[in-house]
Design a protein around this motif. Structure first.
Motif, short mmCIF file in Angstrom:
data_model
loop_
_atom_site.label_atom_id
_atom_site.label_comp_id
_atom_site.label_asym_id
_atom_site.label_seq_id
_atom_site.Cartn_x
_atom_site.Cartn_y
_atom_site.Cartn_z
N UNK A 51 1.03 -1.16 -0.03
CA UNK A 51 -0.08 -0.01 -0.06
C UNK A 51 0.92 1.26 -0.05
N UNK A 52 2.03 1.28 0.72
CA UNK A 52 2.80 2.50 0.70
C UNK A 52 4.18 1.86 1.68
N UNK A 53 4.78 2.85 2.00
CA UNK A 53 5.97 2.51 2.72
C UNK A 53 5.90 2.00 4.02
N UNK A 54 4.70 2.08 4.85
CA UNK A 54 4.47 1.61 6.09
C UNK A 54 4.27 0.12 5.98
N UNK A 55 3.76 -0.50 4.93
CA UNK A 55 3.57 -1.79 5.13
C UNK A 55 4.54 -2.49 3.88
N UNK A 56 5.43 -1.95 3.46
CA UNK A 56 6.22 -2.51 2.30
C UNK A 56 7.34 -3.51 3.00
N UNK A 57 7.80 -4.40 2.30
CA UNK A 57 8.69 -5.34 2.72
C UNK A 57 9.98 -4.57 2.59
N UNK A 58 10.98 -4.68 3.86
CA UNK A 58 12.08 -4.03 3.75
C UNK A 58 13.15 -4.34 2.60
N UNK A 59 13.12 -5.67 2.27
CA UNK A 59 13.90 -5.99 1.11
C UNK A 59 13.61 -5.38 -0.31
N UNK A 60 12.21 -5.17 -0.35
CA UNK A 60 11.82 -4.32 -1.64
C UNK A 60 12.15 -2.95 -1.56
N UNK A 61 12.18 -2.47 -0.45
CA UNK A 61 12.71 -0.99 -0.10
C UNK A 61 14.03 -0.81 -0.64
N UNK A 62 15.11 -1.85 -0.07
CA UNK A 62 16.33 -1.74 -0.22
C UNK A 62 16.77 -2.08 -1.64
N UNK A 63 15.95 -2.83 -2.56
CA UNK A 63 16.01 -2.74 -3.91
C UNK A 63 15.55 -1.74 -4.78
N UNK A 64 14.59 -0.90 -4.45
CA UNK A 64 14.22 0.26 -4.99
C UNK A 64 15.04 1.40 -4.89
N UNK A 65 15.57 1.77 -3.74
CA UNK A 65 15.99 2.96 -3.54
C UNK A 65 17.49 3.24 -4.34
N UNK A 66 18.35 2.42 -4.84
CA UNK A 66 19.19 2.79 -5.93
C UNK A 66 18.64 3.27 -7.25
N UNK A 67 17.44 2.59 -7.64
CA UNK A 67 16.69 2.98 -8.75
C UNK A 67 16.21 4.47 -8.48
N UNK A 68 15.81 4.66 -7.42
CA UNK A 68 15.22 6.12 -7.22
C UNK A 68 16.31 7.32 -7.21
N UNK A 69 17.51 6.84 -6.81
CA UNK A 69 18.39 7.76 -6.93
C UNK A 69 18.95 7.76 -8.45
N UNK A 70 19.14 6.67 -9.18
CA UNK A 70 19.35 6.81 -10.64
C UNK A 70 18.31 7.61 -11.42
N UNK A 71 16.98 7.48 -11.19
CA UNK A 71 16.11 8.11 -11.99
C UNK A 71 16.14 9.75 -11.53
N UNK A 72 16.39 9.97 -10.19
CA UNK A 72 16.51 11.49 -9.90
C UNK A 72 17.81 12.07 -10.59
N UNK A 73 18.81 11.45 -10.95
CA UNK A 73 19.95 11.85 -11.57
C UNK A 73 19.68 12.11 -13.05
#
Length: 138
Positions: A51-73
Motif C-alpha cells: 500500500x505504501x512505505x508503512x507496509x512495504x517489505x524492507x527487502x523491496x525497499x532496499x532494492x528500489x532505493x538505488x533506482x530512485x537515486x538513478x532516476x533522480x539523477x
C-alpha cells in the motif's frame, strides 16, 4: 487497511492501462506522471505489492532505493533542472491518492513554482518525449 490489487498502478503494472514508460525491470516500473508538478515529473513504482512505505517489505525497499537515486539523477540531467525533489506519501491524510507504494521524482527549477499535486494533465506528446530523454540518461 490492506492492499487493493485493483488500484490504478497495479493495473498499469499488469499492462491493463497504458503509461509513458521510462524504464522497467523485474523490480520496478518508472513512468511519467500524467499530472506533473513540473517538467520531467516521473514516478518510480515497485512491482512488489504494498500500500505504501508503512507496509512495504524492507527487502523491496532496499532494492528500489538505488533506482530512485538513478532516476533522480537522470531526470535532472535530461531536463536541466536546478534540483530534484523526491516525495513519497503514506495514507490519505498525508496526501496519498494512489494506494500502491511509489516515489515521485520532481525536477525543480530555480524561480519556478511547482504545480499542485494531481493538478492538470500534461500533453501526451510532451510526456512521451520526456520519457525518452530521461530513459536515455539512465
Amino acid at each position: 487497511m490492506s492492499y487493493d490489487p485493483a488500484n490504478i498502478f497495479a493495473k498499469i503494472l499488469r499492462g491493463e492501462i497504458p503509461a509513458h514508460k521510462v524504464f522497467e525491470d523485474d523490480t520496478a516500473l518508472v513512468m511519467m506522471d500524467i499530472f506533473p508538478q513540473s517538467r520531467g515529473h516521473c514516478l518510480v513504482i515497485p512491482k512488489a505489492a504494498s500500500r505504501n512505505l508503512l507496509d512495504a517489505d524492507p527487502a523491496a525497499l532496499s532494492a528500489i532505493m538505488p533506482l530512485v537515486q538513478r532516476v533522480a539523477k537522470a531526470a535532472r540531467a535530461a531536463t536541466g533542472a536546478d534540483g530534484v525533489r523526491v516525495v513519497q506519501f503514506n495514507e490519505a491524510a498525508a496526501g496519498q491518492t494512489v494506494f500502491h507504494l511509489h516515489f515521485h521524482i520532481i525536477p525543480v527549477y530555480e524561480g519556478v513554482a511547482l504545480g499542485a499535486h494531481a493538478g492538470g494533465q500534461a500533453d501526451n506528446a510532451e510526456l512521451a518525449g520526456l520519457a525518452g530523454e530521461i530513459s536515455a540518461q539512465l
